[in-house]
Design a protein around this motif. Structure first.
Motif: not given
Ligand code: FES
Ligand SMILES: Cc1cc2nc3c(=O)[nH]c(=O)nc-3n(C[C@H](O)[C@H](O)[C@H](O)COP(=O)(O)OP(=O)(O)OC[C@H]3O[C@@H](n4cnc5c(N)ncnc54)[C@H](O)[C@@H]3O)c2cc1C
Lengths: 408, 110
Positions: B42-49, B62-69, B81-83
């Motif tokens: 699970w990405c630490t930003h929102e709920s994408c896997t 890269v989490c392609t939901c909002h381009f978290g790297e 977006p993730p921190w």
């Molecule tokens: S859920 Fe991964 S960048 Fe937003």
């Protein structure tokens, strides 16, 4: 160029926070003062129309950084501090409480405010704009007792709010002057796909009509009147007709303004040592060879970082491809690029199934792209946009060909 | 707890990210040019896997939901977006056996 002893950043949102953290990440060891008029710690705006409004994202999860972050980085975060004047010649900024802060360099990240509708009744209770956390809190609270919501404008925020209010069980009607949802950004064909999604969820959409006024009883909104003479029942109205860049802070200075604060590709304004970034900045864009004022989250972050590096004399020209995401119901939509009209849409996948990547082409050159539930393809699509070369649209639409083939 | 058998290493081809459940935890395993890494799915930003929305790009996750790297080896946030850093896990391959220690590897996290 000497490094400034104090950098003041005006605005504590995506661009301002990014500027402050970039200064530290670049090893800057002078003072960083981060000034914002909002009283709550820096937070993220995108969930305000989505999860936070729905009640599924908690206030703590909205924070842009964890609590101890600011002291750890020696960033002097001052909330509830509105900057009322910029005095570049005196190397200071004036605050609303009468005090002033030394600032050898200033980064302006004042963003914008939601555009109000100048029609009779706009001041009635129950009529909301949506830009701040306070707006979203007020809207959520009001929606708990509301039944009939009218959303004015079906851009990204209007469409997202409609989806969220619908999922909270309200009856939702959208009034949009153009003929399809998100028409200006997505065009008719893709806009219609978004419209079908909202129709499936029971949202009523009225196109080609505008709002001329609101009626109320006891100071609360009860009805929306439209140009064509419709009267729509409403105990809640959300106005989503865009934002106005907040340039009040540069009034009375030499900082040039035209649809936002004018900056060059290094985020420099027309006044030395004054920079601007994010939603408020109307920036020269080397790739598009024109000015852009982009209102997207990632832009705000990247642009804030560019401004910070420019302050330190290490700036690179800012030339990224604009990119935005929007979540509505179970649709994850992303849009990248910029078009001023296109003559061909090349679709990979199935638009009606909302499983597609589509390119907008002009004279054979892909100038923008949209994904519907295909987040994973967007980065590769953006590499094609960045290349900026004509491609064969039929081949581009052929899913058997790897996207990477078009990026080299 | 130590290393536990989580599945077959050959299930994760080069450039791929697959989900594995190890001791009740949902983890992702990525293959970066033949090197395998394990981290929270699970990405630490929102709920994408990452198994659904993740991509590997020049060694970055890269989490392609909002381009978290993220850095897949350390879990460090590299952009977007993730921190909050991503939990990473010790992993070993023996033959085709994928062995993962389902305790967060604090030593690898930077
Ligand atoms: S859920 Fe991964 S960048 Fe937003
Ligand atoms: C409801 C909503 C949903 C969104 N959803 C998405 C999305 O899904 N995806 C996406 O990419 N983008 C989205 N956006 C856009 C994104 O949030 C903005 O692009 C981003 O917030 C811009 O950041 P900024 O720092 O430039 O400005 P802002 O976020 O507008 O922040 C400016 C800050 O400056 C402060 N300020 C202004 N003047 C002064 C002053 N004189 N003194 C002190 N402080 C001052 C303001 O109070 C404010 O806090 C959304 C925006 C909204 C409102």
């Amino acid at each position: 160029m000497s490094t400034p002893a104090v950098v003041a950043i005006v605005g504590t949102s995506a661009a301002g926070v990014s500027a402050a953290t970039t200064l530290r990440a670049e090893g800057y060891d002078g003072r960083v003062v981060l000034l914002g008029e909002e009283v709550v710690p820096p937070y993220d705006r995108p969930p305000l129309s989505k999860g936070y409004l729905a009640g599924t994202v908690a206030a703590d999860d909205l924070n842009l950084r964890p609590e101890g972050f600011w002291t750890d980085r020696d960033i002097d975060l001052r909330l509830g501090s509105r900057v009322v004047a910029l005095r570049p010649a005196e190397q200071s900024v004036a605050l609303d409480d009468g005090s002033s802060v030394r600032a050898d360099a200033v980064i302006l990240t004042t963003g914008g405010r939601s555009r109000a509708l100048r029609v009779p009744g706009a001041e009635l209770d129950g009529v909301f704009g949506l830009r701040t956390r306070a707006d979203s809190d007020a809207l959520r609270e009001w929606s708990a007792d509301a039944e009939h919501a009218v959303v004015v404008g079906m851009g990204f925020i209007g469409a997202e709010v409609a989806a969220t209010l619908r999922s909270r069980g309200l009856a939702v009607t959208i009034v949009e002057p153009l003929s399809t949802p998100l028409e200006r950004v997505l065009g008719e064909q893709i806009g219609r796909v978004v419209g079908e999604l909202h129709a499936e969820h029971g949202v009523e959409m009225i196109f080609g009509d505008g709002v001329v006024g609101f009626d109320g009883a006891n100071g609360r909104v009860t009805e929306v009147a439209t140009t064509s003479g419709r009267r729509l029942r409403a105990d809640l109205v959300v106005v989503g007709v865009g934002m106005v860049p907040d340039t009040a802070v540069v009034t009375g200075t030499q900082v040039a303004v035209d649809n936002g604060i004018l900056v060059d590709e290094y985020a420099r304004t027309s006044v030395p040592n004054v920079y601007a970034a994010g939603d408020v900045a109307n920036h020269a864009h080397p790739f598009y060879r024109r000015r852009l004022r982009t209102e997207h989250w990632t832009h705000a972050v990247d642009h804030g970082a560019v401004a910070a590096r420019s302050v330190l004399g290490r700036g690179d020209p800012y030339s990224t491809i604009p990119w935005v995401w929007s979540d509505q119901y179970d649709l994850a939509l992303q849009y990248a690029g910029m078009h001023t009209g296109w003559d061909r849409l090349a679709v990979r996948g199935d638009l009606t199934a909302r499983d597609a990547l589509a390119f907008y082409l002009r004279d054979g050159v892909p100038v923008a792209a949209v994904t519907l539930n295909r987040n994973r393809e967007m980065r590769r699509a953006m590499a094609i946009l960045r290349r900026g070369q004509a491609v064969d649209a039929d081949l581009l639409a052929d899913e058997t060909i790897d996207l990477r083939e078009f990026a080299t | 707890m130590g290393l536990i058998n989580a599945g077959r290493a050959s299930e994760v081809g080069p450039g791929e990210i697959k989900a594995f459940t190890v001791a009740g935890r949902e983890l992702a395993v990525a293959n970066v040019d033949g090197e395998l890494y394990a981290f929270d799915n699970w990405c630490t930003h929102e709920s994408c896997t990452f198994s659904d929305e993740g991509e590997l790009e020049d060694g970055k996750l890269v989490c392609t939901c909002h381009f978290g790297e993220f850095d897949p080896a350390t879990g460090e946030v590299l952009g977007g977006p993730p921190w909050e850093p991503l939990g990473v896990y010790e992993l070993a391959v023996e033959g085709d056996d994928l062995l993962i220690d389902p305790r967060i590897d604090d030593a690898a996290a930077s």
